[in-house]
Design an enzyme around this catalytic site. Structure first.
Site, PDB file in Angstrom:
ATOM      1  N   GLN A  71      27.188  31.240  36.396  1.00 33.49           N
ATOM      2  CA  GLN A  71      27.565  30.709  35.093  1.00 33.49           C
ATOM      3  C   GLN A  71      27.274  29.210  34.970  1.00 33.49           C
ATOM      4  O   GLN A  71      27.057  28.512  35.955  1.00 33.49           O
ATOM      5  CB  GLN A  71      29.055  30.949  34.845  1.00 33.49           C
ATOM      6  CG  GLN A  71      29.414  32.407  34.599  1.00 33.49           C
ATOM      7  CD  GLN A  71      30.869  32.571  34.219  1.00 33.49           C
ATOM      8  OE1 GLN A  71      31.701  32.808  35.069  1.00 33.49           O
ATOM      9  NE2 GLN A  71      31.171  32.431  32.944  1.00 33.49           N
ATOM     10  N   HIS A  72      27.284  28.756  33.736  1.00 32.20           N
ATOM     11  CA  HIS A  72      27.344  27.336  33.351  1.00 32.20           C
ATOM     12  C   HIS A  72      26.045  26.542  33.478  1.00 32.20           C
ATOM     13  O   HIS A  72      25.909  25.506  32.843  1.00 32.20           O
ATOM     14  CB  HIS A  72      28.411  26.581  34.154  1.00 32.20           C
ATOM     15  CG  HIS A  72      29.756  27.200  34.187  1.00 32.20           C
ATOM     16  ND1 HIS A  72      30.443  27.555  33.042  1.00 32.20           N
ATOM     17  CD2 HIS A  72      30.556  27.527  35.228  1.00 32.20           C
ATOM     18  CE1 HIS A  72      31.618  28.072  33.397  1.00 32.20           C
ATOM     19  NE2 HIS A  72      31.702  28.073  34.699  1.00 32.20           N
ATOM     20  N   ASP A 224      28.389  36.043  36.304  1.00 29.90           N
ATOM     21  CA  ASP A 224      28.588  36.740  37.575  1.00 29.90           C
ATOM     22  C   ASP A 224      29.980  37.337  37.738  1.00 29.90           C
ATOM     23  O   ASP A 224      30.124  38.473  38.213  1.00 29.90           O
ATOM     24  CB  ASP A 224      28.258  35.813  38.751  1.00 29.90           C
ATOM     25  CG  ASP A 224      28.911  34.440  38.669  1.00 29.90           C
ATOM     26  OD1 ASP A 224      29.709  34.190  37.739  1.00 29.90           O
ATOM     27  OD2 ASP A 224      28.617  33.603  39.540  1.00 29.90           O
TER      28      ASP A 224
END
EC number: 2.7.1.17
Length: 464
Positions: A71-72, A224
């Protein structure tokens, strides 16, 4: 027999599983490594995906595929779809100052209400503010912003048009500019960070086919942790994942709202929500302890299990790479309570394991404060293979621990999503062949271990 493929493009590697769409039976799999660091050219991920797919036998006979990813991460593209600069990953903390500035400008309560989370250095929105302030030329060339799994899905579709970028609710909810209650972007927050509006990926439904062509149908993918929840068929159980980062999360019908910033109100991969707490330090703390002691991971287990609970007062605060929960991006690790009596290899090993688990127990407390019922914990991730972790965790957490056997939970979740897309059903398929057997671990609670850890870790907060 229809086949589906699931991909986990994680921080450290790319894993692929190919499963029977009807039963979930594993047919074949593949893996390829990623480069280290917190700044990566996305081309490395594409190369690793190709290598992992080739090792898994390719996609020629696969009917559907979905990609889950870390992520991110911030990927900036120009108007022609070219990568503007290397991607900044979730664990790149250079945007910590930008996060503080964004929170100060609007207030933690505002952010929590607007997007379900208070920005920290991991979030994409903070990285965009850092880019605008430190690399204004790159910011000016940015015409689209996407996340790692978005970019790989787009590349796999064969498109070169940034208008075809697609994401899902779970990953979009980790950007800091998406409201999971309305499924809409908060472009005012995006432009506050970057300074101008850009194209953002379309947010697809949880079982929507986002690309069809000569190859397999492509699903929307997921972040994830959301994919891991789907792969575990965890229901409403709390999951603790001990990988590069440590996460604790559970499925919920509502978006979390925690102005303290501890709990992020992410979305899940089914249309619901996934309140989540994340630490930066998990499996690699145990790797570091094993290196310090000159032992293998199994050797660290043996040492830790031969020491008594509490390591005779030795406490390891594991903030080795800064920390996100609590928000201490510039901190480092420390040993507390070291004496002549407890300065043994066994106690150091025990303290390292207990330090990681105590940090995760604080995450469970934060989830409970948001109304999540913590009745047992499903333990997954690389460090969950540790015998010491599995046996010590129930005492630290104070609840039984369920430890599934070896498996690729994130890739499995992506494969289950692909089967869902292929079926067109109203809910994910129930697979009759589970990846592995689950063991149950119980132990008497050890509250004094938590108390000593809380006292030692609290010293970081009093210094601020």
């Amino acid at each position: 027999m229809a086949l589906v493929a699931g991909v986990d493009s994680s921080t450290q590697s790319c894993k692929v599983v190919v499963r029977d769409a009807g039963t979930g039976r594993l047919v074949r799999n593949g893996r390829s490594g990623h480069p280290g660091g917190t700044e990566v050219d996305p081309a490395h991920w594409w190369d690793a995906l190709g290598e992992a797919l080739a090792e898994a036998g390719g996609l020629d006979d696969v009917d559907a595929v979905s990609i889950a990813g870390q992520q991110h991460g911030m990927i900036c593209l120009d108007e022609r779809g070219r990568v503007v600069r290397p991607a900044l990953l979730w664990n790149d903390t250079r945007s910590a100052g930008a996060a503080s500035d964004l929170v100060a400008e609007l207030g933690a309560e505002y952010w929590s209400e607007a997007v379900g989370a208070v920005p920290v250095a991991s979030f994409t929105v903070t990285k965009l503010r850092w880019l605008a302030e430190h690399e204004p030329g790159a910011a000016a060339r940015t015409a689209a912003v996407c996340l790692p799994h978005d970019w790989l899905t787009w590349r796999l579709s064969g498109s070169t048009d940034i208008a075809d970028l697609v994401t899902d609710r779970s990953d979009a909810s980790g950007t800091g500019y998406f409201d999971g209650r309305t499924d809409d972007y908060r472009r005012d927050l995006l432009t506050r960070a970057l300074g101008h509006d850009v194209l953002l990926p379309r947010v697809a439904g949880p079982s929507e086919a986002v690309a069809r062509g000569g190859g397999p149908v492509i699903g929307p993918g997921a972040g994830d942790n959301a994919a891991a929840s789907l792969g575990l068929t965890a229901g409403d159980d709390v999951v603790v994942s001990l990988g590069t980062s440590g996460t604790a999360f559970a499925r919920s019908a509502r978006q979390a709202n925690d102005p303290s910033g501890l709990v992020a109100g992410f979305a899940d991969a089914t249309g619901a929500f996934l309140p989540l707490v994340c630490t930066l330090n998990a499996a690699r703390v145990l790797d570091a302890a094993a290196r310090m002691l000159g032992v293998t991971p199994a050797g660290l287990d043996d040492l830790a299990l031969s020491a008594e609970p509490g390591a005779r007062g030795l406490v390891f605060v594991p903030y080795l790479e800064g920390e996100r929960t609590p928000n201490l991006p510039d901190s480092s690790g420390a040993l507390h309570g070291l004496t002549l009596a407890n300065s043994t290899r066994e106690n150091l090993a025990r303290a390292a394991v207990e330090g990681v688990l105590c940090g995760m127990a604080a995450c469970l407390d934060a989830l409970a404060a948001q109304g999540v019922a913590v009745e047992n914990v499903r333990l997954i991730g690389g460090a969950a293979r540790s015998e010491a972790v599995r046996r010590i965790a129930p005492g630290v957490f104070g609840v039984p621990v369920l430890a599934p056997g070896p498996g690729e939970r994130v890739a499995d979740g992506a494969a289950r999503q692909a089967a869902w897309v292929l079926s067109g059903a109203g809910e994910p398929p129930h697979w009759t062949e589970q990846p592995s057997r689950t063991e149950r671990f119980e132990a008497a609670p050890t509250p004094w271990v938590r108390e000593r850890y809380t006292e030692a870790a609290g010293k970081y907060l009093t210094r601020r």
